[in-house]
Write a protein that holds these residues in place. Structure first.
Motif, short mmCIF file in Angstrom:
data_model
loop_
_atom_site.label_atom_id
_atom_site.label_comp_id
_atom_site.label_asym_id
_atom_site.label_seq_id
_atom_site.Cartn_x
_atom_site.Cartn_y
_atom_site.Cartn_z
N ILE A 420 61.72 91.71 47.60
CA ILE A 420 60.59 92.50 47.27
C ILE A 420 60.46 93.59 48.13
O ILE A 420 60.38 94.81 47.71
CB ILE A 420 59.23 91.54 47.55
CG1 ILE A 420 58.88 90.80 46.42
CG2 ILE A 420 57.72 92.46 47.51
CD1 ILE A 420 57.89 89.48 46.36
N SER A 421 60.69 93.46 49.48
CA SER A 421 60.65 94.73 50.48
C SER A 421 61.91 95.57 50.11
O SER A 421 61.67 96.97 50.24
CB SER A 421 60.87 94.24 51.80
OG SER A 421 59.78 93.55 52.30
N GLY A 422 62.88 95.01 49.63
CA GLY A 422 64.06 96.00 49.27
C GLY A 422 63.85 96.79 48.01
O GLY A 422 64.11 98.10 48.16
N LEU A 423 63.10 96.19 47.07
CA LEU A 423 62.84 96.85 45.88
C LEU A 423 61.83 98.18 46.23
O LEU A 423 61.83 99.32 45.77
CB LEU A 423 62.20 96.28 44.85
CG LEU A 423 63.12 95.11 43.96
CD1 LEU A 423 62.52 94.09 43.37
CD2 LEU A 423 63.98 95.88 43.02
N ALA A 424 60.90 97.85 47.21
CA ALA A 424 59.94 98.57 47.55
C ALA A 424 60.40 99.99 48.23
O ALA A 424 60.22 101.25 47.96
CB ALA A 424 58.92 97.95 48.46
N VAL A 425 61.30 99.71 49.14
CA VAL A 425 62.00 100.83 49.93
C VAL A 425 62.67 101.71 49.22
O VAL A 425 63.01 102.72 49.60
CB VAL A 425 62.35 100.49 51.32
CG1 VAL A 425 61.36 99.73 52.29
CG2 VAL A 425 63.48 99.46 51.19
N ASN A 426 63.45 101.27 48.22
CA ASN A 426 64.35 101.78 47.30
C ASN A 426 63.85 102.41 46.14
O ASN A 426 64.52 102.62 45.04
CB ASN A 426 65.59 100.65 46.85
CG ASN A 426 66.34 100.64 48.16
OD1 ASN A 426 67.32 101.49 48.38
ND2 ASN A 426 66.45 99.44 48.64
N GLY A 427 62.36 102.37 45.84
CA GLY A 427 61.64 103.27 44.99
C GLY A 427 61.30 102.36 43.74
O GLY A 427 60.82 102.98 42.62
N SER A 428 61.74 101.06 43.99
CA SER A 428 61.18 100.31 42.40
C SER A 428 60.05 99.40 42.68
O SER A 428 60.07 98.26 42.73
CB SER A 428 62.50 99.26 42.22
OG SER A 428 63.66 99.98 42.05
#
Length: 596
Positions: A420-428
């Motif tokens: 979830i955090s990875g998607l958030a910081v990568n614009g998704s």
């Protein structure tokens, strides 16, 4: 606490002497000669003649099968022969066979004796068959064998191994006489069941009974002290070892090294290590781990280089030490050396290397490690799966992170939070929010880290009201008290969307003192939205909290410049020079020839 020099006399070796080894070898040669003679004279089926041969064969794992062959050729084995076989099987890798043989023995009309029950209880302890053990205990009581000291000791060990400490304690308390084995058996049982206060209490009772402990006792007591976090009692135990001349074998020595290493007393750990007359690979590994925990990677590497032999734990301890101390390039370099040395990494090594890849942004190396996991069937446990997700997200490959996540057979809150955090910081952001809903739908409870990712996603997507709802739900729905990082996410959420006044009002209502990061977020957004009034407030707060940080001066100067207030912008630049505030140089990492 200084380790007394006199303790060096307590360090002994438990290795077999060359004479003992030669004697054992000679005995086996003699037994084989006797076996051959019995075969030639057709006496190998006679119980009295073959008894000695079976006794010796049964005691060695390499010749146990020969004992079994001889045993099966005897029509009427004596009780002694049954006992030899039971003893050999009980200490073998197939202790269940001892229980089957005991059943067969009773069918043949043999009730057994004290030696029989000792072997059967040992086998029950190994296979953790409590029901069978209780049945045999009842059988032993009927024959009056429970009164034998070594039978009671075997009973305590059996019950303790099966985590039945009430029955183990009852046997112990009812014993008319106890020896050191009795005490150690119960202490080991308490240790196995994490009853560490009882271990210390039993040691005190041992002293009152004037029973002198040995190295086995002290290992368990020191472990109990470590788990309880009681350094005072642990140090008193070390003093007891010194004052009472308890011999320090390799196991007690390793326990002392580990204990001192965990608390950061590497000097004392090294003193124990240097005085040990016998060391094994665990001793060296414990020393590496201790130095790594104390952040002395130079000393850790020196021990690693001096090791006579290394195993996967040695490599993992060193690689993990580098990774945890942010020496990621060194971790990667050592992992390559490990591969050259053809040492198969375990899941701990893999997770540490993936962490290094994530911090260095070396996606190609991370993918190569992932390929290695798949090709060599490395145990891809939860920890490795989460490390892969974190690596792919930090390297910007959210598609691969999602692929790993979907393929994971077992997931925990960390798995969900990472993706979830990875998607958030990568614009998704939309995908992150969708995944959060799926997480809740599958019954996973969000953590504080999960909400950081969700608030970041809302900030990137401009979902102000939704983000504030999530923030409110933390405490209301999940009992999670927001931390300063969550308040920072809300300030970022409001500031990015241009709600600077609301952001400032939110900061003033925070239950804790806003830190530098929060004020810098507000100042950065003030520059973007050309709000000079709030920029000046944020700048003054930053000068109070972090006067030597050049970033605050640059952001504030740029804000004035954006509002065409060039004189104020120049004044800040001059103020920066007068205060000798240094702007740090930028730097980048490059990978060339597999080196960072």
């Amino acid at each position: 606490m200084k380790f007394a020099k006199s303790i060096s006399r307590l360090f002994t070796t438990s290795s077999m002497t060359p004479y003992q080894s030669y004697q054992l070898s000679n005995n086996l040669i003699s037994i084989k000669m006797l076996h051959g003679q019995l075969l030639r004279t057709q006496q190998h089926t006679d119980p009295s003649s073959v008894s000695t041969v079976i006794r010796y064969y049964a005691l060695s794992p390499t010749t146990l099968h020969k004992a079994y062959l001889l045993f099966n050729q005897i029509e009427q084995p004596t009780l002694s022969i049954w006992n030899y076989m039971l003893r050999g099987l009980s200490i073998s890798n197939h202790p269940i066979a001892a229980l089957h043989l005991f059943d067969e023995m009773r069918e043949q009309g043999f009730w057994g004796n004290d030696f029989t029950f000792v072997s059967v209880f040992k086998a029950c302890a190994k296979v953790l068959d409590l029901r069978y053990g209780i049945m045999v205990h009842s059988h032993a009581m009927k024959l009056g064998c429970e009164s034998y000291l070594y039978v009671s000791n075997a009973l305590i060990h059996m019950y303790a191994s099966c985590s039945e400490l009430v029955l183990a304690r009852r046997v112990f308390d009812e014993m008319p006489d106890r020896d050191l084995v009795s005490w150690n058996s119960l202490i080991c049982g308490y240790t196995q069941c994490n009853r560490f206060k009882d271990v210390v209490g039993l040691f005190d009772a041992m002293q009152e009974a004037n029973v002198k402990p040995d190295a086995v006792t002290m290992v368990k007591v020191l472990l109990a002290c470590s788990y309880l976090g009681d350094t005072e009692i642990a140090d008193s135990m070390v003093k007891y070892i010194q004052d009472n001349g308890v011999e320090i074998d390799v196991y007690l020595g390793n326990t002392l090294i580990d204990m001192y290493g965990r608390r950061g007393s590497v000097e004392l750990a090294r003193e124990v290590f240097d005085q040990m007359t016998e060391k094994n690979i665990v001793s060296w590994n414990a020393m590496i781990t201790g130095y790594a925990k104390a952040r002395d990677l130079v000393a850790a590497k020196k021990v690693f280089d001096e090791m006579p032999k290394r195993d996967v734990i040695s490599w993992s301890a060193m690689i993990t030490g580098y990774s945890q101390n942010k020496q990621f390039s060194d971790a990667m370099k050592l992992f390559r050396e490990m591969m050259v040395a053809k040492v198969r990494p375990d899941e701990i090594t893999i997770a540490s290397v993936l962490s290094a890849c994530a911090h260095l942004g070396t996606l190609n190396v991370g993918m190569a490690v992932h390929y290695y996991i798949c090709e060599h069937n490395v145990k891809a446990d939860l920890y490795v799966g989460n490390s892969l997700i974190d690596m792919y997200c930090k390297c910007g490959s959210v598609e691969k992170a999602l692929e790993v996540f979907q393929e994971m057979k077992e997931k925990d809150s960390v798995s969900w939070t990472s993706v979830i955090s990875g998607l958030a910081v990568n614009g998704s952001a939309d995908d992150a929010l969708e995944l959060f809903s799926q997480m809740l739908g599958e019954g996973f409870r969000p953590t504080c880290g999960t909400f950081v990712g969700i608030l970041l996603a809302c900030a990137h997507a401009g979902l102000v009201d939704k983000g504030l709802e999530y923030f409110e739900s933390m405490e209301k729905d999940y009992g999670l008290v927001p931390e300063i990082k969550h308040y920072g996410c809300v300030v970022d959420l409001l500031s990015r969307s241009g709600n600077l006044d609301r952001a400032y009002e939110f900061i003033n209502q925070m239950p804790m003192v806003p830190d530098v990061v929060i004020w810098r977020m507000l100042l950065s957004s003030c520059q973007l939205h050309k709000n000079v009034v709030l920029a000046e407030i944020a700048t003054n707060k930053l000068f109070e909290l972090d006067p030597c940080n050049s970033g605050s001066y640059v952001l504030s100067s740029n804000t004035y410049a954006g509002a065409d207030r060039w004189d104020d912008a120049m004044k800040l630049r001059e103020l920066m020079e007068e205060g000798d505030v240094q702007k740090p140089s930028g730097w980048s990492s490059l990978e060339a020839n597999r080196e960072i």
